[in-house]
Design an enzyme around this catalytic site. Sequence first.
Site, PDB file in Angstrom:
ATOM      1  CB  ILE A  17     -21.557  46.790-114.059  1.00  0.00           C
ATOM      2  CG1 ILE A  17     -21.762  47.054-112.044  1.00  0.00           C
ATOM      3  CG2 ILE A  17     -21.339  48.104-114.695  1.00  0.00           C
ATOM      4  CD1 ILE A  17     -20.275  47.963-112.230  1.00  0.00           C
ATOM      5  CG  ASP A  61     -11.546  33.035-120.332  1.00  0.00           C
ATOM      6  OD1 ASP A  61     -11.149  33.994-119.586  1.00  0.00           O
ATOM      7  OD2 ASP A  61     -10.951  32.510-119.807  1.00  0.00           O
ATOM      8  CG  ASN A  88     -19.343  44.567-117.520  1.00  0.00           C
ATOM      9  OD1 ASN A  88     -19.023  46.191-116.741  1.00  0.00           O
ATOM     10  ND2 ASN A  88     -19.224  43.922-117.138  1.00  0.00           N
ATOM     11  CB  SER A 141     -12.084  50.197-110.182  1.00  0.00           C
ATOM     12  OG  SER A 141     -12.344  49.952-108.916  1.00  0.00           O
ATOM     13  CE1 TYR A 154     -11.221  44.141-109.936  1.00  0.00           C
ATOM     14  CE2 TYR A 154     -11.356  46.783-108.572  1.00  0.00           C
ATOM     15  CZ  TYR A 154     -11.980  46.431-109.355  1.00  0.00           C
ATOM     16  OH  TYR A 154     -13.042  46.536-109.360  1.00  0.00           O
ATOM     17  CE  LYS A 158     -11.426  46.344-112.857  1.00  0.00           C
ATOM     18  NZ  LYS A 158     -11.818  46.692-113.858  1.00  0.00           N
ATOM     19  CB  THR A 186     -18.106  50.471-103.041  1.00  0.00           C
ATOM     20  OG1 THR A 186     -16.726  50.677-102.961  1.00  0.00           O
ATOM     21  CG2 THR A 186     -18.260  49.064-102.462  1.00  0.00           C
ATOM     22  CB  ILE A 187     -20.812  49.392-108.270  1.00  0.00           C
ATOM     23  CG1 ILE A 187     -20.708  50.180-108.672  1.00  0.00           C
ATOM     24  CG2 ILE A 187     -22.312  49.427-108.406  1.00  0.00           C
ATOM     25  CD1 ILE A 187     -21.137  51.195-108.323  1.00  0.00           C
TER      26      ILE A 187
HETATM   27  N1  LIG Z   1     -19.374  46.659-108.075  1.00  0.00           N
HETATM   28  C1  LIG Z   1     -18.095  47.415-108.337  1.00  0.00           C
HETATM   29  O1  LIG Z   1     -18.292  47.734-107.030  1.00  0.00           O
HETATM   30  C2  LIG Z   1     -17.150  47.319-108.861  1.00  0.00           C
HETATM   31  C3  LIG Z   1     -16.407  49.102-108.958  1.00  0.00           C
HETATM   32  C4  LIG Z   1     -15.245  49.044-109.880  1.00  0.00           C
HETATM   33  C5  LIG Z   1     -15.365  48.484-110.777  1.00  0.00           C
HETATM   34  N2  LIG Z   1     -16.209  47.594-110.807  1.00  0.00           N
HETATM   35  C6  LIG Z   1     -16.042  46.764-112.338  1.00  0.00           C
HETATM   36  O2  LIG Z   1     -17.256  46.474-113.021  1.00  0.00           O
HETATM   37  C7  LIG Z   1     -17.118  45.090-114.192  1.00  0.00           C
HETATM   38  C8  LIG Z   1     -18.467  43.989-113.679  1.00  0.00           C
HETATM   39  O3  LIG Z   1     -18.281  44.484-111.994  1.00  0.00           O
HETATM   40  P1  LIG Z   1     -19.572  43.502-111.545  1.00  0.00           P
HETATM   41  O4  LIG Z   1     -19.174  44.626-110.309  1.00  0.00           O
HETATM   42  O5  LIG Z   1     -20.689  43.758-111.953  1.00  0.00           O
HETATM   43  O6  LIG Z   1     -19.022  41.765-110.580  1.00  0.00           O
HETATM   44  P2  LIG Z   1     -19.663  40.808-111.162  1.00  0.00           P
HETATM   45  O7  LIG Z   1     -19.291  39.607-110.639  1.00  0.00           O
HETATM   46  O8  LIG Z   1     -21.702  40.376-110.551  1.00  0.00           O
HETATM   47  O9  LIG Z   1     -19.386  40.803-112.626  1.00  0.00           O
HETATM   48  C9  LIG Z   1     -18.645  39.650-112.785  1.00  0.00           C
HETATM   49  C10 LIG Z   1     -19.098  39.320-114.602  1.00  0.00           C
HETATM   50  O10 LIG Z   1     -17.827  39.940-115.504  1.00  0.00           O
HETATM   51  C11 LIG Z   1     -18.194  37.542-115.643  1.00  0.00           C
HETATM   52  N3  LIG Z   1     -16.020  37.576-115.911  1.00  0.00           N
HETATM   53  C12 LIG Z   1     -15.394  36.951-115.219  1.00  0.00           C
HETATM   54  N4  LIG Z   1     -14.300  36.993-115.672  1.00  0.00           N
HETATM   55  C13 LIG Z   1     -14.245  36.547-117.069  1.00  0.00           C
HETATM   56  C14 LIG Z   1     -13.659  36.081-117.992  1.00  0.00           C
HETATM   57  N5  LIG Z   1     -12.853  35.928-117.501  1.00  0.00           N
HETATM   58  N6  LIG Z   1     -14.353  36.094-119.221  1.00  0.00           N
HETATM   59  C15 LIG Z   1     -15.418  36.694-119.075  1.00  0.00           C
HETATM   60  N7  LIG Z   1     -16.700  36.937-118.158  1.00  0.00           N
HETATM   61  C16 LIG Z   1     -15.827  36.480-116.841  1.00  0.00           C
HETATM   62  C17 LIG Z   1     -18.331  36.765-114.516  1.00  0.00           C
HETATM   63  O11 LIG Z   1     -18.932  35.391-114.633  1.00  0.00           O
HETATM   64  C18 LIG Z   1     -19.974  37.681-113.787  1.00  0.00           C
HETATM   65  O12 LIG Z   1     -20.684  37.807-114.499  1.00  0.00           O
HETATM   66  C19 LIG Z   1     -15.950  44.359-114.050  1.00  0.00           C
HETATM   67  O13 LIG Z   1     -15.056  44.766-114.717  1.00  0.00           O
HETATM   68  C20 LIG Z   1     -15.048  45.463-112.233  1.00  0.00           C
HETATM   69  O14 LIG Z   1     -14.088  44.917-112.222  1.00  0.00           O
HETATM   70  C21 LIG Z   1     -17.061  47.106-110.230  1.00  0.00           C
END
Ligand SMILES: NC(=O)c1ccc[n+]([C@@H]2O[C@H](COP(=O)([O-])OP(=O)(O)OC[C@H]3O[C@@H](n4cnc5c(N)ncnc54)[C@H](O)[C@@H]3O)[C@@H](O)[C@H]2O)c1
Length: 257
Positions: A17, A61, A88, A141, A154, A158, A186-187
Amino acid sequence: MRFTDKVVVITGGAQGIGRACAERFLSEGAKVVIGDVDASKLARTAEEIGTAATVLPVTTDVARKADVDALIAAAVEQFGRVDVMINNAGVCPVADFLDFTEEQYDQTLAVNLKGAFLGTQAAARAMIAGGRGGVIINMSSINSGLANPSVAPYAISKGGMNQVTSTAAVALAPHGIRVCGVGPGTIATDIIKGAFTERAGMEAILARTPMGRLGEPEEIAGVVAFLASPDASYITGETIYPDGGRRILNYTVPVRE
Ligand SMILES: NC(=O)c1ccc[n+]([C@@H]2O[C@H](COP(=O)([O-])OP(=O)(O)OC[C@H]3O[C@@H](n4cnc5c(N)ncnc54)[C@H](O)[C@@H]3O)[C@@H](O)[C@H]2O)c1
């Protein structure tokens, strides 16, 4: 081109995302600073989506205040300002409720919740110093308000994040800074791979999704861009849920093949 010359900082921007948001803002004229803990993927993504003139990758981080402050400082040094901050970065360990370890709990809260708090503070300080206001968006989320014990840390993180959004919105409104949340369903990204690799897990999701499919990262980026744009100029403190209708569903729906 709603974001010409605007500077947008995105944590967790190496993939999923966060990357989709970066590409969306770039396509609308912004300069983008992407922070991620995965340095090699971050560097690759920066090369793939833009040039040195438009994209700055900063290994970050978000659980470490020094890193978050350095990310914002790098944005100001390279591009002169911060207009939009997107908290994010996130992690989502999956286990039975009683099996979660203290380490998993601490790490999830540190990245998802403390990271958003630190990112909000650091970005707001830069926005106030710049005197032009700004927008901060927290990636929440649907699990912020649903009780799914297999992702308990998690979901707790959130839920807390929504309070980062609302408390910061009140604190920062006098400075012309809006703070909003986006709560995806869910993405289709890597984060759900651990959770829903089995057919049964995916069916459980789809049976609760009236639109009958997962969302795409670009569909979340579109909502983020709207909230960051002047079209959302009277929205603050709210979390918006692009979830295919999942949150409002009472019963289940048939799963299509
Ligand atoms: N995919 C879904 O279904 C979904 C649903 C609701 C919310 N989200 C939220 O969207 C956001 C992005 O998730 P995504 O689906 O793209 O997942 P993803 O796992 O593809 O991407 C997450 C990114 O965050 C980075 N990351 C992890 N820990 C980190 C840290 N300590 N410091 C900096 N970067 C860090 C990872 O390296 C990765 O590049 C998250 O906050 C997730 O909770 C995702």
